[in-house]
Design a protein around this motif. Structure first.
Motif, PDB file in Angstrom:
ATOM      1  N   MET A  16       0.842  -1.201   0.000  1.00 12.20           N
ATOM      2  CA  MET A  16       0.000   0.000   0.000  1.00 12.20           C
ATOM      3  C   MET A  16       0.876   1.250   0.000  1.00 12.20           C
ATOM      4  SD  MET A  16      -3.008  -1.071  -0.278  1.00 12.20           S
ATOM      5  CE  MET A  16      -2.880  -2.782  -0.790  1.00 12.20           C
ATOM      6  N   SER A  24      -6.185  -2.216 -14.251  1.00 10.97           N
ATOM      7  CA  SER A  24      -5.930  -3.579 -14.709  1.00 10.97           C
ATOM      8  C   SER A  24      -6.062  -3.553 -16.229  1.00 10.97           C
ATOM      9  CB  SER A  24      -6.927  -4.567 -14.080  1.00 10.97           C
ATOM     10  OG  SER A  24      -8.251  -4.077 -14.208  1.00 10.97           O
ATOM     11  N   ILE A  42     -13.029  -8.473  -4.498  1.00 10.65           N
ATOM     12  CA  ILE A  42     -11.808  -8.406  -3.671  1.00 10.65           C
ATOM     13  C   ILE A  42     -10.768  -7.571  -4.411  1.00 10.65           C
ATOM     14  CG2 ILE A  42     -10.134  -9.751  -2.352  1.00 10.65           C
ATOM     15  CD1 ILE A  42     -11.781 -12.264  -3.069  1.00 10.65           C
ATOM     16  N   CYS A  94     -10.717  -3.906  -4.968  1.00 11.05           N
ATOM     17  CA  CYS A  94     -11.595  -3.188  -5.910  1.00 11.05           C
ATOM     18  C   CYS A  94     -10.946  -1.975  -6.548  1.00 11.05           C
ATOM     19  CB  CYS A  94     -12.872  -2.760  -5.200  1.00 11.05           C
ATOM     20  SG  CYS A  94     -12.569  -1.656  -3.805  1.00 11.05           S
ATOM     21  N   GLY A  95      -9.741  -1.587  -6.129  1.00  5.68           N
ATOM     22  CA  GLY A  95      -9.114  -0.400  -6.715  1.00  5.68           C
ATOM     23  C   GLY A  95     -10.021   0.814  -6.544  1.00  5.68           C
ATOM     24  N   PRO A 129     -13.729   0.250 -10.586  1.00  7.33           N
ATOM     25  CA  PRO A 129     -14.130   0.216 -12.008  1.00  7.33           C
ATOM     26  C   PRO A 129     -15.149  -0.876 -12.320  1.00  7.33           C
ATOM     27  CG  PRO A 129     -11.923  -0.705 -11.739  1.00  7.33           C
ATOM     28  CD  PRO A 129     -12.307  -0.126 -10.408  1.00  7.33           C
ATOM     29  N   THR A 176     -10.901  -3.058  -0.166  1.00  4.42           N
ATOM     30  CA  THR A 176      -9.519  -2.669  -0.489  1.00  4.42           C
ATOM     31  C   THR A 176      -8.856  -2.171   0.778  1.00  4.42           C
ATOM     32  OG1 THR A 176      -8.064  -1.216  -1.755  1.00  4.42           O
ATOM     33  CG2 THR A 176     -10.226  -0.303  -1.216  1.00  4.42           C
ATOM     34  N   GLN A 208      -7.652   4.611  -2.372  1.00  4.42           N
ATOM     35  CA  GLN A 208      -8.770   4.052  -3.140  1.00  4.42           C
ATOM     36  C   GLN A 208     -10.079   4.150  -2.351  1.00  4.42           C
ATOM     37  OE1 GLN A 208      -7.290   0.096  -3.981  1.00  4.42           O
ATOM     38  NE2 GLN A 208      -5.789   0.849  -5.447  1.00  4.42           N
ATOM     39  N   ASP A 268      -8.295  -5.505   4.837  1.00  4.36           N
ATOM     40  CA  ASP A 268      -7.451  -6.515   4.191  1.00  4.36           C
ATOM     41  C   ASP A 268      -8.268  -7.807   4.101  1.00  4.36           C
ATOM     42  OD1 ASP A 268      -5.623  -8.614   3.822  1.00  4.36           O
ATOM     43  OD2 ASP A 268      -4.046  -7.604   4.965  1.00  4.36           O
ATOM     44  N   GLY A 309      -7.272  -8.417 -10.959  1.00  6.79           N
ATOM     45  CA  GLY A 309      -5.945  -7.832 -10.751  1.00  6.79           C
ATOM     46  C   GLY A 309      -5.486  -7.938  -9.315  1.00  6.79           C
TER      47      GLY A 309
HETATM   48  C1  LIG Z   1      -4.036  -3.960  -9.635  1.00  7.51           C
HETATM   49  S1  LIG Z   1      -5.205  -3.335  -8.483  1.00  7.51           S
HETATM   50  C2  LIG Z   1      -6.727  -3.767  -9.286  1.00  7.51           C
HETATM   51  C3  LIG Z   1      -7.826  -2.890  -8.842  1.00  7.51           C
HETATM   52  C4  LIG Z   1      -9.178  -3.092  -9.522  1.00  7.51           C
HETATM   53  N1  LIG Z   1      -9.694  -4.426  -9.331  1.00  7.51           N
HETATM   54  C5  LIG Z   1      -9.107  -2.718 -10.980  1.00  7.51           C
HETATM   55  O1  LIG Z   1      -9.334  -3.580 -11.855  1.00  7.51           O
HETATM   56  O2  LIG Z   1      -8.829  -1.557 -11.277  1.00  7.51           O
HETATM   57  C6  LIG Z   1      -5.087  -4.522  -7.122  1.00  7.51           C
HETATM   58  C7  LIG Z   1      -6.037  -4.295  -5.986  1.00  7.51           C
HETATM   59  O3  LIG Z   1      -5.836  -5.311  -4.983  1.00  7.51           O
HETATM   60  C8  LIG Z   1      -5.923  -4.688  -3.723  1.00  7.51           C
HETATM   61  N2  LIG Z   1      -5.305  -5.507  -2.678  1.00  7.51           N
HETATM   62  C9  LIG Z   1      -3.980  -5.750  -2.464  1.00  7.51           C
HETATM   63  N3  LIG Z   1      -3.822  -6.458  -1.345  1.00  7.51           N
HETATM   64  C10 LIG Z   1      -5.072  -6.680  -0.826  1.00  7.51           C
HETATM   65  C11 LIG Z   1      -5.566  -7.342   0.331  1.00  7.51           C
HETATM   66  N4  LIG Z   1      -4.740  -7.913   1.207  1.00  7.51           N
HETATM   67  N5  LIG Z   1      -6.910  -7.381   0.543  1.00  7.51           N
HETATM   68  C12 LIG Z   1      -7.772  -6.795  -0.349  1.00  7.51           C
HETATM   69  N6  LIG Z   1      -7.346  -6.158  -1.464  1.00  7.51           N
HETATM   70  C13 LIG Z   1      -6.019  -6.092  -1.704  1.00  7.51           C
HETATM   71  C14 LIG Z   1      -5.265  -3.336  -3.951  1.00  7.51           C
HETATM   72  O4  LIG Z   1      -5.568  -2.406  -2.922  1.00  7.51           O
HETATM   73  C15 LIG Z   1      -5.886  -2.951  -5.285  1.00  7.51           C
HETATM   74  O5  LIG Z   1      -7.160  -2.400  -5.052  1.00  7.51           O
END
Ligand SMILES: C[S@@+](CC[C@H](N)C(=O)[O-])C[C@H]1O[C@@H](n2cnc3c(N)ncnc32)[C@H](O)[C@@H]1O
Length: 353
Positions: free
Chosen positions: A66, A89, A133, A135-136, A139, A157, A162, A188, A209
């Motif tokens: 993060m 993504s 899970i 969600c960024g 989107p 997230t 975000q 988390d 992603g």
């Molecule tokens: C590459 S981004 C993709 C975001 C979104 N799904 C998109 O398509 O734009 C990866 C996402 O995974 C989340 N992430 C990473 N580790 C996480 C965790 N331990 N629990 C939940 N989400 C997590 C990040 O915060 C981010 O939102």
């Protein structure tokens, strides 16, 4: 002197400059040669390298991930992501290398088409209670809530940046996220109990992603299965490699690990083998040139907005850092051998009756 000229003096070359084009071509040639030599590794599996999919914590280094990546200033992400969805993504331009390179889609259109494809493959009906899970900036949520008036979405997230962005949109009744059918958990996934995530009350779990950050697949699938009733579905979209590259299973061993602490690239076939909790219904390899085009457009927009990023948001070192990120992802992963080595995997699973 404008920003581009000042940065050039510091040895940082802009997207589209002759220097950067030459450098990227050189890297693609180098990695194409490397991957051709490694071709015979196609048959290796994780166990040959002592890599387990079922030991240890589900996630590692989420805090570092993060602070070093997802909680970078929002102006940075806004400078290059698509304006409609803020998707972080891969977008979808087509199936074959020729279709992808000839596509006339804008980034916004290609992200829209990606979400259409995901929903088709996930067999979305339009009445589901969805859990998302990682969600960024929301989107997939934006797409689902805009296109399906009966769908309800709960998303998680750990990113402060975000979560703040989504909360603001949830207050805006003109935005799809503000329609009243969206719930956000700032936390988390690995550290949240099934009850904290809403219990077994979902019809469909998405992770777009996000599995790139998971270490223990076994416990991740167990956690997902607990959210689903019998016959509930799970759809994954993640970066994968066709052959196995053991160094990409340890973020300490690659340059890209600097950007994604704890991140890894799973071999495409590994997710097809995960059948302890859910049944595999279908899987698709999505050609990596789709990600090359997405990253190239992000890189282009990053430089298009450089004057304001340079003046107000990023230091020269930050600009070098993120410029290298776009270059590395494009040339090391997705461009070599026409996107056949690294791409994205789509997987549909179903919970047992
Ligand atoms: C590459 S981004 C993709 C975001 C979104 N799904 C998109 O398509 O734009 C990866 C996402 O995974 C989340 N992430 C990473 N580790 C996480 C965790 N331990 N629990 C939940 N989400 C997590 C990040 O915060 C981010 O939102």
């Amino acid at each position: 002197m404008d920003s581009i000229a000042q940065l050039k003096k510091a040895g940082i070359h802009a997207h589209g400059s002759a220097e950067l084009q030459r450098y990227e071509e050189h890297l693609v040639r180098y990695f194409t040669r490397e991957y051709k030599q490694l071709g015979e590794n196609h048959t290796a599996c994780l166990a040959d390298y002592g890599i387990s999919t079922s030991n240890g914590p589900m996630w590692q280094e989420t805090d570092a991930l993060m602070s070093q990546h997802y909680d970078e200033r929002p102006e940075f992400f806004r400078a290059f992501l698509d304006r409609k969805y803020m998707a972080y993504s891969m977008a979808y331009y087509g199936e074959t290398p020729d279709q992808i390179m000839a596509s006339a889609y804008t980034l916004e259109e290609a992200q829209h088409v990606k979400f259409e494809l995901i929903c088709k493959r996930a067999q979305v009906q339009g009445h589901e209670r969805v859990f998302s899970i990682g969600c960024g900036f929301g989107p997939l949520e934006t797409y689902l809530l805009e296109n399906y008036p009966d769908i309800e979405v709960t998303s998680i997230t750990p990113s402060q940046v975000q979560a703040e962005y989504i909360r603001q949109r949830m207050q805006d009744s003109a935005h799809p996220l503000g329609c009243g059918r969206m719930k956000l958990i700032h936390g988390d996934f690995a550290a949240s109990s099934t009850a904290e995530l809403g219990g077994a009350g979902y019809d469909l779990v998405f992770a777009v992603g996000m599995f790139e950050h998971i270490h223990n697949l076994h416990s991740a699938f167990r956690h997902i299965a607990a959210l689903l009733p019998a016959d509930g579905r799970c759809f994954l979209h993640l970066i994968v490699s066709r052959p196995l590259f053991p160094q990409y299973m340890d973020s300490g061993k690659t340059l890209i690990g600097k950007y994604f602490p704890g991140g890894r690239v799973w071999p495409f076939s590994e997710l097809q083998k995960q059948k302890d909790y859910l049944d595999s219904v279908g899987s698709w390899y999505v050609n990596g040139l789709n990600y090359w085009r997405t990253l190239d457009e992000w890189h282009h927009r990053f430089w298009k907005n450089m004057d304001s990023l340079h003046a107000r948001v990023l230091s020269v070192d930050d600009i070098r850092h993120w410029n290298d990120y776009f270059i590395l992802c494009k040339t090391v992963l997705f461009a070599p051998l026409d996107g056949s080595i690294y791409g994205n995997g789509h997987y549909l699973f179903r919970n047992r009756p």
